[in-house]
Design an enzyme around this catalytic site. Structure first.
Site, mmCIF file in Angstrom:
data_model
loop_
_atom_site.group_PDB
_atom_site.id
_atom_site.type_symbol
_atom_site.label_atom_id
_atom_site.label_comp_id
_atom_site.label_asym_id
_atom_site.label_seq_id
_atom_site.Cartn_x
_atom_site.Cartn_y
_atom_site.Cartn_z
ATOM 1 N N GLU A 18 0.407 5.187 0.676
ATOM 2 C CA GLU A 18 -0.555 6.386 1.187
ATOM 3 C C GLU A 18 -0.204 7.793 0.699
ATOM 4 O OE1 GLU A 18 -0.810 5.628 5.389
ATOM 5 O OE2 GLU A 18 -2.073 3.820 5.276
ATOM 6 N N GLU A 55 -3.223 -4.448 -2.892
ATOM 7 C CA GLU A 55 -3.671 -5.535 -4.009
ATOM 8 C C GLU A 55 -3.692 -4.864 -5.392
ATOM 9 O OE1 GLU A 55 -4.890 -4.868 -1.021
ATOM 10 O OE2 GLU A 55 -6.362 -6.259 -0.374
ATOM 11 N N CYS A 69 -10.671 -4.449 -0.129
ATOM 12 C CA CYS A 69 -11.694 -3.535 -0.105
ATOM 13 C C CYS A 69 -12.570 -3.477 -1.437
ATOM 14 C CB CYS A 69 -11.088 -1.951 0.109
ATOM 15 S SG CYS A 69 -10.293 -1.287 -1.392
ATOM 16 N N ASN A 128 0.863 -1.401 0.225
ATOM 17 C CA ASN A 128 -0.063 -0.129 0.165
ATOM 18 C C ASN A 128 0.798 1.420 0.078
ATOM 19 O OD1 ASN A 128 0.552 -0.876 2.486
ATOM 20 N ND2 ASN A 128 -1.006 0.344 3.691
ATOM 21 N N CYS A 149 -4.117 0.720 -2.385
ATOM 22 C CA CYS A 149 -4.162 -0.459 -1.755
ATOM 23 C C CYS A 149 -2.916 -1.331 -2.346
ATOM 24 C CB CYS A 149 -5.614 -1.335 -1.586
ATOM 25 S SG CYS A 149 -6.783 -0.564 -0.703
HETATM 26 N N1 THU Z 1 -5.348 -1.521 2.443
HETATM 27 C C1 THU Z 1 -4.732 -2.197 1.785
HETATM 28 O O1 THU Z 1 -3.536 -1.870 1.114
HETATM 29 N N2 THU Z 1 -5.232 -3.459 1.483
HETATM 30 C C2 THU Z 1 -6.457 -3.923 2.153
HETATM 31 O O2 THU Z 1 -7.037 -5.127 1.773
HETATM 32 C C3 THU Z 1 -7.119 -3.066 3.100
HETATM 33 C C4 THU Z 1 -6.545 -1.631 3.318
HETATM 34 C C5 THU Z 1 -4.717 -0.193 3.053
HETATM 35 C C6 THU Z 1 -4.911 1.357 2.744
HETATM 36 C C7 THU Z 1 -4.518 1.936 3.499
HETATM 37 O O3 THU Z 1 -3.064 2.206 3.351
HETATM 38 C C8 THU Z 1 -4.410 1.263 4.839
HETATM 39 O O4 THU Z 1 -4.472 -0.044 4.513
HETATM 40 C C9 THU Z 1 -5.456 1.597 5.783
HETATM 41 O O5 THU Z 1 -6.844 1.524 5.233
#
Ligand code: THU
Length: 135
Positions: free
Chosen positions: A47, A58, A89, A45, A56
């Site tokens: 941000e 994925e 998500c 991920n 994310c």
């Molecule tokens: N996130 C993911 O990378 N994958 C998931 O399946 C759930 C959420 C990340 C997005 C964000 O950087 C952090 O987790 C919190 O939501």
């Protein structure tokens, strides 16, 4: 898919998780997608200070794979420090339904990576909208 291949994919997701760019949530996620030809492509991920721009793990893995010319996938592993493993998500489910429809998603808690939970993409997003005919 052989258990040894699943374990290898999970290991790749755990490694990718170490690269997570998550200064805001501090929730580190790693993903690894297995292309049909055998190649593994990873993602973490990433941000943004503008929170909504966050991507994310994925989708990073999937976009990396697609941008490298991979078009057919067997499985994706996702790892985070989360009970039972992190469930993708809605946005990631949509992209998986479009570009990796036959794929198995393996989720693991990074503290118990041998405890794998598996889901078919079709079950994660039943009745997915995957295209339209122009009027
Ligand atoms: N996130 C993911 O990378 N994958 C998931 O399946 C759930 C959420 C990340 C997005 C964000 O950087 C952090 O987790 C919190 O939501």
């Amino acid at each position: 898919m052989r258990p040894a291949d699943k374990a290898r994919l999970v290991r790749a997701a755990l490694q990718a998780r170490k690269k997570a760019v998550a200064p805001y949530s501090r929730f580190r996620v790693g993903a690894a997608i297995l292309a049909r030809g055998g190649k593994i492509i990873t993602g973490c991920n990433v941000e943004s200070a503008s929170f909504g721009l966050t991507c994310c793990a994925e989708r990073v893995a999937l976009f990396k794979a697609l941008s490298e010319g991979q078009t057919s996938f067997a499985a994706m592993a996702v790892a985070a420090r989360h009970p039972g493993g992190p469930m993708p998500c809605g946005a990631c489910r949509q992209l998986l339904a479009e570009y990796a429809p036959g794929t198995t998603v393996i989720v693991v808690d990074s503290r118990q990576p041998t405890r794998r939970r598996e889901f078919a993409v079709a079950d994660l997003l039943p009745g997915a909208f995957v295209g339209f005919a122009p009027e």
